[in-house]
Design a protein around this motif. Structure first.
Motif, mmCIF file in Angstrom:
data_model
loop_
_atom_site.group_PDB
_atom_site.id
_atom_site.type_symbol
_atom_site.label_atom_id
_atom_site.label_comp_id
_atom_site.label_asym_id
_atom_site.label_seq_id
_atom_site.Cartn_x
_atom_site.Cartn_y
_atom_site.Cartn_z
ATOM 1 N N ALA A 62 0.823 -1.211 0.000
ATOM 2 C CA ALA A 62 0.000 0.000 0.000
ATOM 3 C C ALA A 62 0.858 1.263 0.000
ATOM 4 O O ALA A 62 0.426 2.310 -0.500
ATOM 5 C CB ALA A 62 -0.926 -0.003 1.208
ATOM 6 N N PHE A 63 2.072 1.173 0.558
ATOM 7 C CA PHE A 63 2.938 2.340 0.675
ATOM 8 C C PHE A 63 3.891 2.527 -0.513
ATOM 9 O O PHE A 63 4.463 3.613 -0.674
ATOM 10 C CB PHE A 63 3.790 2.243 1.948
ATOM 11 C CG PHE A 63 3.005 2.286 3.240
ATOM 12 C CD1 PHE A 63 1.702 2.763 3.276
ATOM 13 C CD2 PHE A 63 3.578 1.830 4.422
ATOM 14 C CE1 PHE A 63 0.985 2.794 4.465
ATOM 15 C CE2 PHE A 63 2.878 1.867 5.623
ATOM 16 C CZ PHE A 63 1.571 2.342 5.637
ATOM 17 N N ALA A 96 7.200 -1.523 7.234
ATOM 18 C CA ALA A 96 6.638 -1.299 5.900
ATOM 19 C C ALA A 96 7.202 -0.029 5.263
ATOM 20 O O ALA A 96 7.423 0.010 4.046
ATOM 21 C CB ALA A 96 5.115 -1.225 5.983
ATOM 22 N N PHE A 97 7.414 1.021 6.066
ATOM 23 C CA PHE A 97 8.021 2.245 5.529
ATOM 24 C C PHE A 97 9.373 1.920 4.888
ATOM 25 O O PHE A 97 9.685 2.387 3.793
ATOM 26 C CB PHE A 97 8.251 3.290 6.629
ATOM 27 C CG PHE A 97 7.011 3.801 7.305
ATOM 28 C CD1 PHE A 97 5.803 3.855 6.638
ATOM 29 C CD2 PHE A 97 7.060 4.242 8.622
ATOM 30 C CE1 PHE A 97 4.663 4.339 7.262
ATOM 31 C CE2 PHE A 97 5.933 4.730 9.257
ATOM 32 C CZ PHE A 97 4.730 4.783 8.579
ATOM 33 N N VAL A 98 10.169 1.116 5.595
ATOM 34 C CA VAL A 98 11.504 0.776 5.115
ATOM 35 C C VAL A 98 11.413 -0.066 3.846
ATOM 36 O O VAL A 98 12.105 0.203 2.846
ATOM 37 C CB VAL A 98 12.293 0.032 6.212
ATOM 38 C CG1 VAL A 98 13.630 -0.464 5.658
ATOM 39 C CG2 VAL A 98 12.524 0.939 7.418
ATOM 40 N N GLN A 99 10.567 -1.084 3.883
ATOM 41 C CA GLN A 99 10.450 -1.971 2.727
ATOM 42 C C GLN A 99 9.937 -1.235 1.494
ATOM 43 O O GLN A 99 10.357 -1.516 0.368
ATOM 44 C CB GLN A 99 9.538 -3.143 3.052
ATOM 45 C CG GLN A 99 10.114 -4.133 4.055
ATOM 46 C CD GLN A 99 9.253 -5.365 4.250
ATOM 47 O OE1 GLN A 99 8.291 -5.588 3.508
ATOM 48 N NE2 GLN A 99 9.581 -6.182 5.241
ATOM 49 N N ALA A 100 9.036 -0.281 1.698
ATOM 50 C CA ALA A 100 8.426 0.439 0.573
ATOM 51 C C ALA A 100 9.236 1.656 0.140
ATOM 52 O O ALA A 100 8.934 2.269 -0.881
ATOM 53 C CB ALA A 100 7.009 0.872 0.949
ATOM 54 N N GLY A 101 10.248 2.011 0.910
ATOM 55 C CA GLY A 101 11.071 3.167 0.562
ATOM 56 C C GLY A 101 10.397 4.500 0.838
ATOM 57 O O GLY A 101 10.715 5.509 0.189
ATOM 58 N N VAL A 102 9.492 4.535 1.814
ATOM 59 C CA VAL A 102 8.819 5.783 2.177
ATOM 60 C C VAL A 102 9.817 6.710 2.874
ATOM 61 O O VAL A 102 10.563 6.275 3.753
ATOM 62 C CB VAL A 102 7.615 5.503 3.113
ATOM 63 C CG1 VAL A 102 7.007 6.806 3.619
ATOM 64 C CG2 VAL A 102 6.572 4.664 2.395
#
Length: 293
Positions: A62-63, A96-102
């Motif tokens: 989603a991110f 999730a921020f880290v995995q998605a590159g946010v």
């Protein structure tokens, strides 16, 4: 135009934030755990992402590609282990921020989140703030909100049946209050603002003593001089449980009341000059309270 993902579905904040961001021309994705909200989300001009906020793989998907994320953990993750469940959701978000590159996040936090004890359910947000502060290359604004006006809807049965408002804190405590619409406005501003590092912004619409807002809300429903009654901790705990609140959550809210009395919830807010940037005052909200009443 930015690609922005917001969590919190279409609640009091999410619905208003979605409308603001879509009107600004952004590509908005709304995370919801309820597939039935998909049509409502799409009707606002946004995209729906349906899944659990505890599912790192779902959140990462989603991110992905988002220029910014509005991170709001659910206020009540089950009737037991509430703090740990809240923290676990925050950990899932962070991963999730880290995995998605946010690289830009606006987190909904609360007044009192600077303390590591004695603040009831706010403690979970304190721990999540700490987790997000450790994120590398992610700019985070901690949006510390006051006590939601909409929580006063929970007092309607007491007002109707006993013609009082009350809690286990003083009638003269200075309580920062906020309207969810003002939170949405502030969140939109922060999502659109280029700031670096980890920053705190308070979002408060009004600061009132319980004895004053009780009178304002009472007058709106035809009860002049509605009194604020300070309950003992035991009375507050028992009353919330009788109203159907699980024991653990009732205990956390009782502790939060103690935190109001000890100024833990307002300490840092007052040190920052008690900033009030929201525009919807308690007198404005009184009309909404009367309509709900």
């Amino acid at each position: 135009m930015k690609k922005i993902t917001i969590t919190g579905s279409l609640g009091n904040i999410g619905s208003n934030l979605t409308k603001i961001l879509v009107a600004q021309g952004h590509n908005v994705t709304v995370v919801t755990s309820n597939a039935d909200r998909t049509a409502d989300i799409e009707a606002l001009g946004a995209n729906a992402a349906v899944g659990s906020v505890s599912d790192v793989a779902f959140l990462s998907k989603a991110f992905v590609g988002a220029d910014a994320v509005f991170a709001m953990t659910p206020p009540n993750l089950g009737g037991t282990n509430i703090i740990q469940n809240t923290v676990n959701a925050g950990k899932a978000f962070a991963e999730a921020f880290v995995q998605a590159g946010v690289n830009k996040v606006v987190m909904l936090s609360s007044v009192g989140a600077d303390y590591d004890n004695g603040t009831g359910p706010i403690l979970g947000l304190h721990h999540i703030e700490a987790i997000y502060r450790e994120l590398q290359n992610v700019d985070v604004t901690f949006l510390r909100a006051g006590y939601f006006y909409t929580n006063f809807f929970n007092d309607i049965p007491l007002v109707k049946h006993a013609q009082i408002m009350g809690g286990n804190y003083s009638s003269e405590a200075n309580l920062p209050l906020v309207h969810p619409k003002d939170i949405a406005v502030a969140a939109a501003e922060e999502l659109n603002t280029a700031v670096t590092g980890k920053n705190v912004r308070y979002i408060v619409s009004d600061v009132q003593q319980p004895k004053n807002y009780a009178k304002v809300l009472g007058s709106a429903v035809g009860i002049s001089n509605l009194p604020w009654v300070q309950f003992t901790d035991e009375q507050a705990l028992e009353g919330m449980q009788q109203a159907g609140l699980p024991q653990e959550m009732a205990a956390l809210y009782t502790e939060m009341g103690q935190g109001i009395n000890s100024h833990k919830l307002t300490d840092d807010f007052e040190k920052q000059g008690s900033p009030v940037t929201g525009t919807i005052k308690i007198a404005d909200f009184a009309a909404e309270f009367a309509a709900k009443y």
